[in-house]
Scaffold this motif. Structure first.
Motif, PDB file in Angstrom:
ATOM      1  N   GLY A  25       0.799  -1.225   0.000  1.00 51.67           N
ATOM      2  CA  GLY A  25       0.000   0.000   0.000  1.00 51.67           C
ATOM      3  C   GLY A  25       0.828   1.268   0.000  1.00 51.67           C
ATOM      4  O   GLY A  25       0.280   2.374  -0.119  1.00 51.67           O
ATOM      5  N   LEU A  26       2.162   1.128   0.106  1.00 50.31           N
ATOM      6  CA  LEU A  26       3.021   2.316   0.170  1.00 50.31           C
ATOM      7  C   LEU A  26       2.982   3.116  -1.122  1.00 50.31           C
ATOM      8  O   LEU A  26       2.971   4.349  -1.092  1.00 50.31           O
ATOM      9  N   GLU A  27       2.943   2.443  -2.266  1.00 54.51           N
ATOM     10  CA  GLU A  27       2.947   3.173  -3.534  1.00 54.51           C
ATOM     11  C   GLU A  27       1.728   4.083  -3.649  1.00 54.51           C
ATOM     12  O   GLU A  27       1.845   5.252  -4.058  1.00 54.51           O
ATOM     13  N   ALA A  28       0.571   3.581  -3.267  1.00 54.20           N
ATOM     14  CA  ALA A  28      -0.638   4.409  -3.321  1.00 54.20           C
ATOM     15  C   ALA A  28      -0.546   5.559  -2.332  1.00 54.20           C
ATOM     16  O   ALA A  28      -0.970   6.689  -2.628  1.00 54.20           O
ATOM     17  N   ALA A  29       0.016   5.293  -1.156  1.00 54.45           N
ATOM     18  CA  ALA A  29       0.141   6.344  -0.137  1.00 54.45           C
ATOM     19  C   ALA A  29       1.086   7.448  -0.596  1.00 54.45           C
ATOM     20  O   ALA A  29       0.839   8.636  -0.360  1.00 54.45           O
ATOM     21  N   VAL A  30       2.155   7.063  -1.276  1.00 56.58           N
ATOM     22  CA  VAL A  30       3.105   8.057  -1.787  1.00 56.58           C
ATOM     23  C   VAL A  30       2.442   8.916  -2.860  1.00 56.58           C
ATOM     24  O   VAL A  30       2.541  10.154  -2.841  1.00 56.58           O
ATOM     25  N   GLN A  31       1.740   8.275  -3.809  1.00 57.30           N
ATOM     26  CA  GLN A  31       1.115   9.042  -4.889  1.00 57.30           C
ATOM     27  C   GLN A  31      -0.043   9.901  -4.390  1.00 57.30           C
ATOM     28  O   GLN A  31      -0.379  10.913  -5.014  1.00 57.30           O
ATOM     29  N   ALA A  32      -0.629   9.518  -3.251  1.00 58.53           N
ATOM     30  CA  ALA A  32      -1.697  10.339  -2.667  1.00 58.53           C
ATOM     31  C   ALA A  32      -1.131  11.503  -1.851  1.00 58.53           C
ATOM     32  O   ALA A  32      -1.888  12.345  -1.360  1.00 58.53           O
ATOM     33  N   GLY A  33       0.190  11.553  -1.728  1.00 58.79           N
ATOM     34  CA  GLY A  33       0.827  12.621  -0.963  1.00 58.79           C
ATOM     35  C   GLY A  33       0.788  12.411   0.540  1.00 58.79           C
ATOM     36  O   GLY A  33       1.109  13.327   1.302  1.00 58.79           O
ATOM     37  N   GLU A  34       0.422  11.198   0.961  1.00 57.77           N
ATOM     38  CA  GLU A  34       0.331  10.915   2.398  1.00 57.77           C
ATOM     39  C   GLU A  34       1.661  10.496   3.004  1.00 57.77           C
ATOM     40  O   GLU A  34       1.817  10.491   4.225  1.00 57.77           O
ATOM     41  N   VAL A  35       2.621  10.119   2.169  1.00 57.07           N
ATOM     42  CA  VAL A  35       3.947   9.701   2.642  1.00 57.07           C
ATOM     43  C   VAL A  35       4.991  10.493   1.882  1.00 57.07           C
ATOM     44  O   VAL A  35       5.034  10.463   0.650  1.00 57.07           O
ATOM     45  N   ARG A  36       5.840  11.192   2.649  1.00 53.17           N
ATOM     46  CA  ARG A  36       6.934  11.952   2.047  1.00 53.17           C
ATOM     47  C   ARG A  36       8.179  11.751   2.901  1.00 53.17           C
ATOM     48  O   ARG A  36       8.170  12.004   4.096  1.00 53.17           O
ATOM     49  N   GLY A  37       9.251  11.292   2.270  1.00 49.80           N
ATOM     50  CA  GLY A  37      10.527  11.174   2.946  1.00 49.80           C
ATOM     51  C   GLY A  37      10.573  10.079   3.997  1.00 49.80           C
ATOM     52  O   GLY A  37       9.626   9.310   4.193  1.00 49.80           O
ATOM     53  N   ASP A 204      -5.633   1.610   4.905  1.00 49.48           N
ATOM     54  CA  ASP A 204      -6.290   0.565   4.115  1.00 49.48           C
ATOM     55  C   ASP A 204      -7.095   1.178   2.973  1.00 49.48           C
ATOM     56  O   ASP A 204      -7.075   0.681   1.843  1.00 49.48           O
ATOM     57  N   LEU A 205      -7.778   2.275   3.257  1.00 50.05           N
ATOM     58  CA  LEU A 205      -8.552   2.953   2.218  1.00 50.05           C
ATOM     59  C   LEU A 205      -7.643   3.523   1.130  1.00 50.05           C
ATOM     60  O   LEU A 205      -7.949   3.446  -0.063  1.00 50.05           O
ATOM     61  N   VAL A 206      -6.520   4.108   1.551  1.00 49.87           N
ATOM     62  CA  VAL A 206      -5.571   4.645   0.563  1.00 49.87           C
ATOM     63  C   VAL A 206      -5.021   3.516  -0.300  1.00 49.87           C
ATOM     64  O   VAL A 206      -4.938   3.630  -1.527  1.00 49.87           O
ATOM     65  N   GLY A 207      -4.673   2.392   0.325  1.00 46.66           N
ATOM     66  CA  GLY A 207      -4.141   1.258  -0.421  1.00 46.66           C
ATOM     67  C   GLY A 207      -5.125   0.709  -1.437  1.00 46.66           C
ATOM     68  O   GLY A 207      -4.720   0.187  -2.484  1.00 46.66           O
ATOM     69  N   ALA A 208      -6.404   0.835  -1.135  1.00 42.60           N
ATOM     70  CA  ALA A 208      -7.439   0.320  -2.040  1.00 42.60           C
ATOM     71  C   ALA A 208      -7.512   1.097  -3.343  1.00 42.60           C
ATOM     72  O   ALA A 208      -8.152   0.653  -4.302  1.00 42.60           O
ATOM     73  N   THR A 209      -6.859   2.263  -3.414  1.00 41.23           N
ATOM     74  CA  THR A 209      -6.873   3.068  -4.646  1.00 41.23           C
ATOM     75  C   THR A 209      -5.777   2.634  -5.622  1.00 41.23           C
ATOM     76  O   THR A 209      -5.646   3.239  -6.694  1.00 41.23           O
ATOM     77  N   HIS A 210      -5.011   1.637  -5.278  1.00 43.23           N
ATOM     78  CA  HIS A 210      -3.838   1.265  -6.084  1.00 43.23           C
ATOM     79  C   HIS A 210      -4.180   1.032  -7.551  1.00 43.23           C
ATOM     80  O   HIS A 210      -3.436   1.461  -8.450  1.00 43.23           O
ATOM     81  N   ASP A 211      -5.291   0.366  -7.817  1.00 42.49           N
ATOM     82  CA  ASP A 211      -5.642   0.043  -9.200  1.00 42.49           C
ATOM     83  C   ASP A 211      -5.963   1.279 -10.028  1.00 42.49           C
ATOM     84  O   ASP A 211      -5.991   1.206 -11.258  1.00 42.49           O
ATOM     85  N   ARG A 212      -6.224   2.396  -9.368  1.00 39.73           N
ATOM     86  CA  ARG A 212      -6.580   3.609 -10.101  1.00 39.73           C
ATOM     87  C   ARG A 212      -5.396   4.553 -10.294  1.00 39.73           C
ATOM     88  O   ARG A 212      -5.560   5.647 -10.842  1.00 39.73           O
ATOM     89  N   LEU A 213      -4.214   4.143  -9.843  1.00 40.36           N
ATOM     90  CA  LEU A 213      -3.037   4.985 -10.030  1.00 40.36           C
ATOM     91  C   LEU A 213      -2.711   5.082 -11.515  1.00 40.36           C
ATOM     92  O   LEU A 213      -2.834   4.105 -12.266  1.00 40.36           O
ATOM     93  N   TYR A 214      -2.251   6.242 -11.936  1.00 40.45           N
ATOM     94  CA  TYR A 214      -1.946   6.447 -13.355  1.00 40.45           C
ATOM     95  C   TYR A 214      -0.784   5.563 -13.798  1.00 40.45           C
ATOM     96  O   TYR A 214      -0.796   4.990 -14.897  1.00 40.45           O
ATOM     97  N   SER A 215       0.239   5.453 -12.955  1.00 42.61           N
ATOM     98  CA  SER A 215       1.381   4.582 -13.250  1.00 42.61           C
ATOM     99  C   SER A 215       1.720   3.798 -11.992  1.00 42.61           C
ATOM    100  O   SER A 215       1.581   4.300 -10.879  1.00 42.61           O
ATOM    101  N   ARG A 216       2.167   2.551 -12.177  1.00 40.43           N
ATOM    102  CA  ARG A 216       2.430   1.692 -11.028  1.00 40.43           C
ATOM    103  C   ARG A 216       3.713   0.901 -11.242  1.00 40.43           C
ATOM    104  O   ARG A 216       3.949   0.371 -12.318  1.00 40.43           O
ATOM    105  N   LEU A 217       4.504   0.791 -10.163  1.00 36.96           N
ATOM    106  CA  LEU A 217       5.670  -0.076 -10.158  1.00 36.96           C
ATOM    107  C   LEU A 217       5.341  -1.438  -9.574  1.00 36.96           C
ATOM    108  O   LEU A 217       5.987  -2.437  -9.891  1.00 36.96           O
ATOM    109  N   PHE A 218       4.330  -1.460  -8.699  1.00 35.83           N
ATOM    110  CA  PHE A 218       4.056  -2.647  -7.904  1.00 35.83           C
ATOM    111  C   PHE A 218       2.660  -3.203  -8.200  1.00 35.83           C
ATOM    112  O   PHE A 218       1.792  -2.501  -8.734  1.00 35.83           O
ATOM    113  N   LEU A 219       2.450  -4.453  -7.797  1.00 34.80           N
ATOM    114  CA  LEU A 219       1.144  -5.084  -7.967  1.00 34.80           C
ATOM    115  C   LEU A 219       0.162  -4.629  -6.909  1.00 34.80           C
ATOM    116  O   LEU A 219      -1.058  -4.736  -7.093  1.00 34.80           O
ATOM    117  N   SER A 220       0.684  -4.167  -5.784  1.00 38.78           N
ATOM    118  CA  SER A 220      -0.196  -3.695  -4.701  1.00 38.78           C
ATOM    119  C   SER A 220       0.533  -2.678  -3.850  1.00 38.78           C
ATOM    120  O   SER A 220       1.747  -2.539  -3.950  1.00 38.78           O
TER     121      SER A 220
END
Length: 220
Positions: A25-37, A204-220
């Motif tokens: 779920g980290l990739e979705a959190a990063v793209q949502a701006g919830e995780v920085r650094g 968990d809610l942020v991670g659930a947005t993974h499939d809607r990310l414009y670009s993805r490195l990871f499967l989840s």
């Protein structure tokens, strides 16, 4: 029970289970701006480890104690993981872990795989891990410790590959998380499947947005 050498092999980053295809779920959190650094990653992985402790360790432990209960525990995991991304990732990781271990340790794990296939389980990661680690004669507490450690390492590795945190920083975070891992293990090692909980619903809610990310490195 198995020596520590087998645990080290299972914990090796080169052990081919495909876990590094998932960010937890980290990739979705990063793209949502919830995780920085590094500070953001530290906050995220703390919640992720507690999620593994409260939402997965009871299943790992139950399957370790009663490998024959994997079908029921697998169904429980499927019902518990309402987030479709987390549910799919759990099934993907569980199947990969089981298949890899059955190829590498066929005498010990082959029967576990055949039994799971015969029961038409969905191969959720936590119960499959518990049954496999029991078959490999990994001690109960070592099995729980390994599951937590791999959860932490997988997310930190994802952070490095996304460029959110540096390699040295990630290991500093991992080292600093040692008391956290111990606390989660101590609090969660005796929990039953009736104690399953979701301690980080917003993540968990942020991670659930993974499939809607414009670009993805990871499967989840």
């Amino acid at each position: 029970m198995a020596s520590g050498w087998r645990v080290l092999q299972l914990a090796d980053s080169g052990f081919p289970t495909g876990g590094f295809a998932h960010s937890g779920g980290l990739e979705a959190a990063v793209q949502a701006g919830e995780v920085r650094g590094a500070d953001g990653v530290r906050r995220f992985v703390e919640a992720l480890v507690w999620q593994a402790g409260l939402g997965a360790l009871p299943l790992v432990g139950a399957a370790w104690h009663q490998p024959g209960s994997v079908p029921a525990l697998d169904a429980r995991a499927d019902a518990f993981l309402a987030n479709h991304v987390a549910n799919r990732a759990s099934r993907t990781q569980g199947r990969a872990f089981l298949d890899t271990c059955a190829r590498i340790f066929p005498e010990a794990v082959g029967p576990v795989r055949e039994s799971a296939r015969a029961a038409s389980v969905r191969f959720h990661h936590a119960p499959v891990s518990g049954a496999v680690l029991r078959a490999l004669e990994v001690e109960h507490e070592d099995a729980l410790r390994l599951f937590l450690s791999l959860t932490l390492r997988g997310a930190l590795s994802a952070g490095v590959r996304m460029g959110v945190i540096g390699t040295h920083e990630s290991h500093q975070v991992q080292h600093a998380a040692t008391p956290l891992l111990g606390a989660v293990l101590e609090q969660c090692k005796a929990l039953s499947v009736d104690d399953l909980a979701q301690p980080a619903p917003l993540w968990d809610l942020v991670g659930a947005t993974h499939d809607r990310l414009y670009s993805r490195l990871f499967l989840s």
